[in-house]
Motif scaffolding. Structure first.
Motif, PDB file in Angstrom:
ATOM      1  N   ILE A  37       0.873  -1.161   0.000  1.00  0.00           N
ATOM      2  CA  ILE A  37       0.000   0.000   0.000  1.00  0.00           C
ATOM      3  C   ILE A  37       0.917   1.221   0.000  1.00  0.00           C
ATOM      4  CG2 ILE A  37      -1.733   1.303   1.282  1.00  0.00           C
ATOM      5  CD1 ILE A  37      -2.675  -1.393   2.452  1.00  0.00           C
ATOM      6  N   ILE A  38       0.640   2.141  -0.890  1.00  0.00           N
ATOM      7  CA  ILE A  38       1.426   3.365  -0.991  1.00  0.00           C
ATOM      8  C   ILE A  38       0.497   4.526  -0.649  1.00  0.00           C
ATOM      9  CG2 ILE A  38       2.851   4.822  -2.473  1.00  0.00           C
ATOM     10  CD1 ILE A  38       3.167   2.231  -4.262  1.00  0.00           C
ATOM     11  N   ILE A  39       0.902   5.342   0.305  1.00  0.00           N
ATOM     12  CA  ILE A  39       0.075   6.450   0.774  1.00  0.00           C
ATOM     13  C   ILE A  39       0.821   7.757   0.541  1.00  0.00           C
ATOM     14  CG2 ILE A  39      -1.159   7.432   2.744  1.00  0.00           C
ATOM     15  CD1 ILE A  39      -1.062   4.572   3.988  1.00  0.00           C
ATOM     16  N   HIS A  40       0.171   8.686  -0.137  1.00  0.00           N
ATOM     17  CA  HIS A  40       0.750  10.008  -0.416  1.00  0.00           C
ATOM     18  C   HIS A  40       0.048  11.029   0.474  1.00  0.00           C
ATOM     19  CE1 HIS A  40       1.192  13.581  -3.373  1.00  0.00           C
ATOM     20  NE2 HIS A  40       2.312  13.450  -2.698  1.00  0.00           N
ATOM     21  N   ARG A  41       0.803  11.698   1.345  1.00  0.00           N
ATOM     22  CA  ARG A  41       0.238  12.638   2.322  1.00  0.00           C
ATOM     23  C   ARG A  41       1.098  13.895   2.423  1.00  0.00           C
ATOM     24  NH1 ARG A  41      -4.347  12.550   3.181  1.00  0.00           N
ATOM     25  NH2 ARG A  41      -4.401  12.969   5.385  1.00  0.00           N
ATOM     26  N   HIS A  42       0.584  14.883   3.152  1.00  0.00           N
ATOM     27  CA  HIS A  42       1.380  16.071   3.460  1.00  0.00           C
ATOM     28  C   HIS A  42       2.440  15.667   4.470  1.00  0.00           C
ATOM     29  CE1 HIS A  42       2.527  20.024   4.966  1.00  0.00           C
ATOM     30  NE2 HIS A  42       2.027  20.517   3.833  1.00  0.00           N
ATOM     31  N   LYS A  43       3.645  16.203   4.346  1.00  0.00           N
ATOM     32  CA  LYS A  43       4.753  15.759   5.201  1.00  0.00           C
ATOM     33  C   LYS A  43       4.534  16.075   6.676  1.00  0.00           C
ATOM     34  CE  LYS A  43       7.801  19.782   4.739  1.00  0.00           C
ATOM     35  NZ  LYS A  43       9.112  20.224   4.260  1.00  0.00           N
ATOM     36  N   ASN A  76       2.070  -2.034   8.743  1.00  0.00           N
ATOM     37  CA  ASN A  76       3.523  -2.023   8.879  1.00  0.00           C
ATOM     38  C   ASN A  76       4.119  -1.028   7.894  1.00  0.00           C
ATOM     39  OD1 ASN A  76       6.205  -2.914   9.439  1.00  0.00           O
ATOM     40  ND2 ASN A  76       6.100  -4.199   7.610  1.00  0.00           N
ATOM     41  N   ILE A  77       4.744   0.035   8.399  1.00  0.00           N
ATOM     42  CA  ILE A  77       5.412   0.994   7.525  1.00  0.00           C
ATOM     43  C   ILE A  77       6.775   0.423   7.139  1.00  0.00           C
ATOM     44  CG2 ILE A  77       6.408   3.302   7.332  1.00  0.00           C
ATOM     45  CD1 ILE A  77       4.211   4.277   9.235  1.00  0.00           C
ATOM     46  N   ILE A  78       6.955   0.197   5.845  1.00  0.00           N
ATOM     47  CA  ILE A  78       8.197  -0.377   5.326  1.00  0.00           C
ATOM     48  C   ILE A  78       9.212   0.728   5.042  1.00  0.00           C
ATOM     49  CG2 ILE A  78       9.230  -1.699   3.442  1.00  0.00           C
ATOM     50  CD1 ILE A  78       6.431  -2.993   3.054  1.00  0.00           C
ATOM     51  N   GLU A  79       8.719   1.807   4.455  1.00  0.00           N
ATOM     52  CA  GLU A  79       9.615   2.894   4.074  1.00  0.00           C
ATOM     53  C   GLU A  79       8.806   4.179   3.995  1.00  0.00           C
ATOM     54  OE1 GLU A  79      13.081   3.780   0.769  1.00  0.00           O
ATOM     55  OE2 GLU A  79      12.198   1.799   0.917  1.00  0.00           O
ATOM     56  N   GLU A  80       9.449   5.299   4.322  1.00  0.00           N
ATOM     57  CA  GLU A  80       8.801   6.610   4.240  1.00  0.00           C
ATOM     58  C   GLU A  80       9.798   7.608   3.659  1.00  0.00           C
ATOM     59  OE1 GLU A  80       7.018   9.835   7.371  1.00  0.00           O
ATOM     60  OE2 GLU A  80       6.503   7.733   7.702  1.00  0.00           O
ATOM     61  N   ILE A 128       6.697  19.187  -0.082  1.00  0.00           N
ATOM     62  CA  ILE A 128       5.715  19.282   1.003  1.00  0.00           C
ATOM     63  C   ILE A 128       4.979  17.969   1.251  1.00  0.00           C
ATOM     64  CG2 ILE A 128       5.348  21.747   0.644  1.00  0.00           C
ATOM     65  CD1 ILE A 128       2.579  20.932  -0.611  1.00  0.00           C
ATOM     66  N   SER A 129       5.327  16.933   0.503  1.00  0.00           N
ATOM     67  CA  SER A 129       4.599  15.671   0.654  1.00  0.00           C
ATOM     68  C   SER A 129       5.509  14.549   1.157  1.00  0.00           C
ATOM     69  CB  SER A 129       3.959  15.264  -0.669  1.00  0.00           C
ATOM     70  OG  SER A 129       4.920  14.977  -1.642  1.00  0.00           O
ATOM     71  N   LYS A 130       4.873  13.511   1.667  1.00  0.00           N
ATOM     72  CA  LYS A 130       5.597  12.303   2.042  1.00  0.00           C
ATOM     73  C   LYS A 130       4.887  11.115   1.429  1.00  0.00           C
ATOM     74  CE  LYS A 130       3.290  11.821   6.519  1.00  0.00           C
ATOM     75  NZ  LYS A 130       3.479  11.797   7.970  1.00  0.00           N
ATOM     76  N   VAL A 131       5.663  10.092   1.158  1.00  0.00           N
ATOM     77  CA  VAL A 131       5.133   8.860   0.581  1.00  0.00           C
ATOM     78  C   VAL A 131       5.484   7.727   1.537  1.00  0.00           C
ATOM     79  CG1 VAL A 131       5.190   7.285  -1.391  1.00  0.00           C
ATOM     80  CG2 VAL A 131       5.398   9.761  -1.758  1.00  0.00           C
ATOM     81  N   ILE A 132       4.463   6.970   1.915  1.00  0.00           N
ATOM     82  CA  ILE A 132       4.618   5.881   2.870  1.00  0.00           C
ATOM     83  C   ILE A 132       4.333   4.563   2.139  1.00  0.00           C
ATOM     84  CG2 ILE A 132       3.728   4.884   5.018  1.00  0.00           C
ATOM     85  CD1 ILE A 132       2.750   7.889   5.581  1.00  0.00           C
ATOM     86  N   PHE A 133       5.257   3.635   2.228  1.00  0.00           N
ATOM     87  CA  PHE A 133       5.103   2.296   1.678  1.00  0.00           C
ATOM     88  C   PHE A 133       4.847   1.359   2.849  1.00  0.00           C
ATOM     89  CE2 PHE A 133       7.617   4.634  -1.292  1.00  0.00           C
ATOM     90  CZ  PHE A 133       7.260   4.166  -2.543  1.00  0.00           C
ATOM     91  N   GLY A 134       3.806   0.551   2.754  1.00  0.00           N
ATOM     92  CA  GLY A 134       3.523  -0.345   3.862  1.00  0.00           C
ATOM     93  C   GLY A 134       2.723  -1.559   3.427  1.00  0.00           C
ATOM     94  N   ASN A 135       2.475  -2.409   4.409  1.00  0.00           N
ATOM     95  CA  ASN A 135       1.650  -3.595   4.212  1.00  0.00           C
ATOM     96  C   ASN A 135       1.054  -3.985   5.562  1.00  0.00           C
ATOM     97  OD1 ASN A 135       3.793  -4.812   5.577  1.00  0.00           O
ATOM     98  ND2 ASN A 135       4.581  -5.840   3.778  1.00  0.00           N
ATOM     99  N   PHE A 136       0.287  -5.045   5.572  1.00  0.00           N
ATOM    100  CA  PHE A 136      -0.313  -5.533   6.803  1.00  0.00           C
ATOM    101  C   PHE A 136       0.468  -6.738   7.314  1.00  0.00           C
ATOM    102  CE2 PHE A 136      -4.177  -3.774   4.611  1.00  0.00           C
ATOM    103  CZ  PHE A 136      -4.300  -2.672   5.441  1.00  0.00           C
ATOM    104  N   PHE A 137       0.510  -6.889   8.627  1.00  0.00           N
ATOM    105  CA  PHE A 137       1.139  -8.085   9.196  1.00  0.00           C
ATOM    106  C   PHE A 137       0.139  -8.822  10.038  1.00  0.00           C
ATOM    107  CE2 PHE A 137       2.317  -4.491  11.897  1.00  0.00           C
ATOM    108  CZ  PHE A 137       1.874  -4.896  13.135  1.00  0.00           C
TER     109      PHE A 137
END
Length: 186
Positions: free
Chosen positions: A151-157, A168-172, A177-186
Motif C-alpha cells: 500500500i502506498i500512501i501520499h500525504r502532506h509531510k 507495517n510501515i516499510i519505508e517513508e 511538502i509531501s511524504k510517501v509511505i510504503f507499507g503492508n499488513f502483518f
C-alpha cells in the motif's frame, strides 16, 4: 504532466483547471516507481499486477502502472470536476480495456469486499482528509491484498497519521511538502 516510462512514455496526461485538485507531481511519481522497482525491502512487481488507485484524480498513478505493464487498474474517484478528465486520459492512452472507474464515495458507498485482490493500492487522499486509518481498516477487513502486496500512501509531510495497529510501515520518503509511505499488513 506526462507518462514517465513504458509503452505510453512521453504521452501527456490531461490536468484539471480547478484549484482543488492536487495532481501527483512527476518527480514524486518517478521516485515512487524507482522505489517499487529497486527496493529490497519488499518484493512487489508492477508487471502483470492488479492496481487499485484510490482518490485517483486524473489517474496519473494507475495510468503509469498500466504503461509499465500492469494487468489492470481500478480507479476510484467521485469528484465530478476530474471524472471527465480521468475518462479522457484512459481513452487517450488506450487503456479502456485494462481499466475501470468506480464513481463512488470511498468511505460511504464503496464496499471493498466486492473488489478483487490487488498487488498495489495507491491512496492519494486530499491532504485535509483525516480518515486514512479508517480506510486502511476497511482494506484490511475486506482482505483484498495479494501476497507481497503493498500500500502506498501520499500525504502532506506534516500530517501525523493514525494508522491501524497492524499496518507495517516499510519505508517513508519526503518530497517537498509531501511524504510517501510504503507499507503492508502483518
Amino acid at each position: 504532466m506526462r507518462i514517465i516510462a513504458g509503452t505510453s512514455k512521453g504521452k501527456k496526461i490531461l490536468q484539471p483547471k480547478d484549484q482543488l485538485t492536487r495532481p501527483l507531481k512527476d518527480l514524486t511519481k518517478e521516485s515512487i516507481f524507482n522505489i517499487i522497482m529497486h527496493s529490497n525491502k519488499f518484493d512487489t512487481k508492477i508487471e502483470n499486477s492488479n492496481i487499485l488507485d484510490l482518490f485517483s484524480g486524473v489517474g496519473s498513478f494507475g495510468l503509469e502502472c498500466l504503461s509499465r505493464g500492469a494487468s489492470n487498474a481500478i480507479f476510484v474517484e467521485n469528484y465530478k470536476e476530474v471524472l471527465d478528465i480521468l475518462k479522457k486520459n484512459i481513452k487517450n492512452l488506450n487503456y479502456v480495456n485494462s481499466s475501470s472507474i468506480i464513481e463512488k464515495d470511498i468511505f460511504d458507498k464503496l464496499d471493498f469486499k466486492t473488489l478483487n485482490k490487488f498487488d498495489i493500492i495507491f491512496i492519494d487522499a486530499p491532504y485535509k482528509e483525516k480518515r486514512v486509518g479508517i480506510l486502511l481498516q476497511k482494506i484490511f477487513d475486506a482482505k483484498i491484498l495479494n501476497n507481497k502486496a503493498i500500500i502506498i500512501i501520499h500525504r502532506h509531510k506534516k500530517e501525523n497519521e493514525n494508522f491501524i495497529d497492524n499496518f507495517n510501515i516499510i519505508e517513508e520518503k519526503v518530497y517537498g511538502i509531501s511524504k510517501v509511505i510504503f507499507g503492508n499488513f502483518f
